[in-house]
Each structure stands twice: as C-alpha cells, then as structure tokens.
Design a protein around this motif. Structure first.
Motif, mmCIF file in Angstrom:
data_model
loop_
_atom_site.group_PDB
_atom_site.id
_atom_site.type_symbol
_atom_site.label_atom_id
_atom_site.label_comp_id
_atom_site.label_asym_id
_atom_site.label_seq_id
_atom_site.Cartn_x
_atom_site.Cartn_y
_atom_site.Cartn_z
ATOM 1 N N GLU A 1 2.800 -6.712 -15.181
ATOM 2 C CA GLU A 1 1.640 -5.556 -14.646
ATOM 3 C C GLU A 1 2.531 -4.603 -13.143
ATOM 4 O O GLU A 1 2.219 -3.801 -13.540
ATOM 5 N N GLN A 2 3.492 -5.297 -12.760
ATOM 6 C CA GLN A 2 3.230 -4.192 -11.644
ATOM 7 C C GLN A 2 4.898 -3.906 -12.749
ATOM 8 O O GLN A 2 4.917 -2.560 -11.864
ATOM 9 N N SER A 3 5.588 -4.407 -12.768
ATOM 10 C CA SER A 3 6.494 -3.138 -13.346
ATOM 11 C C SER A 3 5.604 -1.903 -15.099
ATOM 12 O O SER A 3 5.983 -0.827 -14.205
ATOM 13 N N ALA B 1 2.710 -0.712 -14.314
ATOM 14 C CA ALA B 1 2.258 -0.172 -13.142
ATOM 15 C C ALA B 1 2.830 0.508 -12.291
ATOM 16 O O ALA B 1 2.761 1.824 -12.163
ATOM 17 N N ALA B 2 4.115 0.160 -11.976
ATOM 18 C CA ALA B 2 5.198 1.007 -11.846
ATOM 19 C C ALA B 2 5.460 2.300 -12.469
ATOM 20 O O ALA B 2 5.941 3.260 -11.897
ATOM 21 N N ALA B 3 5.570 2.094 -13.793
ATOM 22 C CA ALA B 3 6.726 2.882 -14.481
ATOM 23 C C ALA B 3 5.312 3.944 -14.420
ATOM 24 O O ALA B 3 5.443 5.250 -15.181
ATOM 25 N N GLU B 4 4.099 3.405 -14.734
ATOM 26 C CA GLU B 4 3.134 4.796 -15.362
ATOM 27 C C GLU B 4 2.851 5.438 -13.951
ATOM 28 O O GLU B 4 2.929 6.838 -14.142
ATOM 29 N N ARG B 5 2.841 5.139 -12.893
ATOM 30 C CA ARG B 5 2.883 5.937 -11.626
ATOM 31 C C ARG B 5 3.953 7.204 -12.075
ATOM 32 O O ARG B 5 3.839 8.363 -11.640
ATOM 33 N N ALA B 6 5.787 6.053 -12.154
ATOM 34 C CA ALA B 6 6.906 7.580 -12.411
ATOM 35 C C ALA B 6 6.002 7.869 -13.719
ATOM 36 O O ALA B 6 6.389 9.277 -12.623
ATOM 37 N N GLU C 1 3.948 11.008 -11.589
ATOM 38 C CA GLU C 1 4.778 11.916 -10.723
ATOM 39 C C GLU C 1 5.870 12.893 -11.655
ATOM 40 O O GLU C 1 6.083 13.975 -10.627
ATOM 41 N N ILE D 1 12.347 5.461 -17.699
ATOM 42 C CA ILE D 1 11.328 4.817 -16.739
ATOM 43 C C ILE D 1 11.123 4.684 -17.866
ATOM 44 O O ILE D 1 10.872 4.412 -18.868
ATOM 45 N N ALA E 1 9.484 -0.200 -18.709
ATOM 46 C CA ALA E 1 8.400 -1.493 -17.917
ATOM 47 C C ALA E 1 8.693 -2.608 -19.073
ATOM 48 O O ALA E 1 9.464 -2.322 -19.779
#
Length: 215
Positions: A194-196, A198-203, A206, A173, A175
C-alpha cells in the motif's frame, strides 16, 4: 497541439496495477493539456506479431527487395515508429512477468529498432529522442536492495538498453508487492504494498503539475 501515446501491456484486465497507474497518468496528462490528443495502444489485448522468419528480416533487407511478408512487417514498424514520432509524451505500462518484460513489450521494442526511421544509418544516432517517456511499472514481489530477490527484475533494467538505439530515454515509476493483497503467503506485506502504490500514485499525480504547485 500536445499529443500523448498511451500504451498498456498487462493481461490482467481490471485487476492490473500497471493499467491503474497508466489510466491515472493519462487522466493527469489530459487535465494538464486541455485540447491535447491521445493515441491508445493495448499490447495486452491486441499484441503485435513477433518478428518471425517470414517477415522479421525486413530490417536487414533493402525495401525494394522485400517479400510480401517482409513488406507487411516493415509497414507495421513504420506505423509504430510514426506513433512515437507524433507523440510529445509516451506513457507505457510495464508489468513484470516471470522476472522480465511482457513479450508484447519486447515485440513493440523490436519493431521500433528500424534502420533509417528510428536511428540514422550513417551516424547510428537515435531519431526518437527528445520526447517525454514515462514507464509505469508493477511488480508482484519485492526486488529492491537487500531483498531475497534483489536484481531479479529484468524488465526495468532492460528497457533503456533495448531502446537505446532509438534515443528514447524512459523514466520509471513503479509499485511493488502487488500480489500481496491476493496471495495469502504475502499478507504481512500488504502495508508495504500500500505504501509503494501510494508513492507511485503521488509521483504520477505530480508529473504535469507546475513545480511551484508541488513545492
């Protein structure tokens, strides 16, 4: 009882994105495993000794023939392999330095490639597989398909090969564009960073949530 091996390698301290991600992952793991135990190793602050001429050949010499330096190097490898064997889950922070893995991570891998304790001398089969291995990467630039430096990330592609003899199989995972907020020349890339992130943090969030809760 569940056990986590939690490893940082960044030298950037509180400014490190990989440390931010590993800390988030460790907190999520603890929340999902009440009563679980954790071993923490910080390769950025306390790097392991590189394999050198004095002790590095310990992996090629019978234990009974070890010099004092070889014995010390081999015993360190035994401790590091034991840390892995005691863990159900490993979380490793992997920043990208000069297009490659930090030398401290390379050294950790070198110590794990130990005949008889990390892979079987008769069959070559890895002895460290069967555990969850999460690698949380951070990259100052962008190296994805179509970017000017596509393929310049030599850390993430290398790690599975470096550890292949042990049986460990990393899941990544990452960023990207982490230098955008601090490099004026990359300011226009801040939204993508910021998008990258945020996506890493969501992953990360989960990772240990039941599938039914994520769906």
């Amino acid at each position: 009882m569940a056990h986590l091996l939690y490893i940082d390698s960044s030298i950037r301290g509180e400014h490190s994105v990989s440390r931010r991600l590993t800390a988030r992952a460790a907190a999520a793991w603890r929340a999902a495993h009440p009563g679980g135990t954790v071993t923490y190793r910080d390769l950025g602050r306390e790097p392991l000794p590189h394999l050198d001429e004095a002790g590095g050949l310990a992996r090629m010499v019978p234990v009974e023939q070890h010099t004092p330096a070889q014995r010390a190097s081999w015993e360190l490898s035994e401790r590091l392999v034991d840390e892995v064997k005691r863990a159900d889950t490993i979380v490793l922070g992997l920043p990208l330095y000069n297009y490659g893995a930090p030398s401290s991570v390379k050294t950790w891998v070198d110590h794990l490639i130990a005949l008889g304790i990390a892979y079987d001398p008769a069959t070559g089969a890895g002895l460290l597989g069967g555990r969850e291995f999460i690698v949380l990467g951070s990259r100052g630039g962008g190296y994805g398909p179509g970017t000017p430096r596509e393929g310049w990330d030599h850390a993430e592609p290398w790690l599975p090969h470096g550890l292949s003899m042990t049986g460990l199989e990393p899941r990544f995972i990452s960023a990207e564009l982490t230098l955008a907020p601090v490099n004026p020349a990359m300011a226009e890339l801040i939204p993508l960073h910021e998008q990258s992130l945020a996506a890493a943090e969501r992953a990360v969030d989960e990772l240990w949530v039941p599938a039914s809760a994520v769906a």
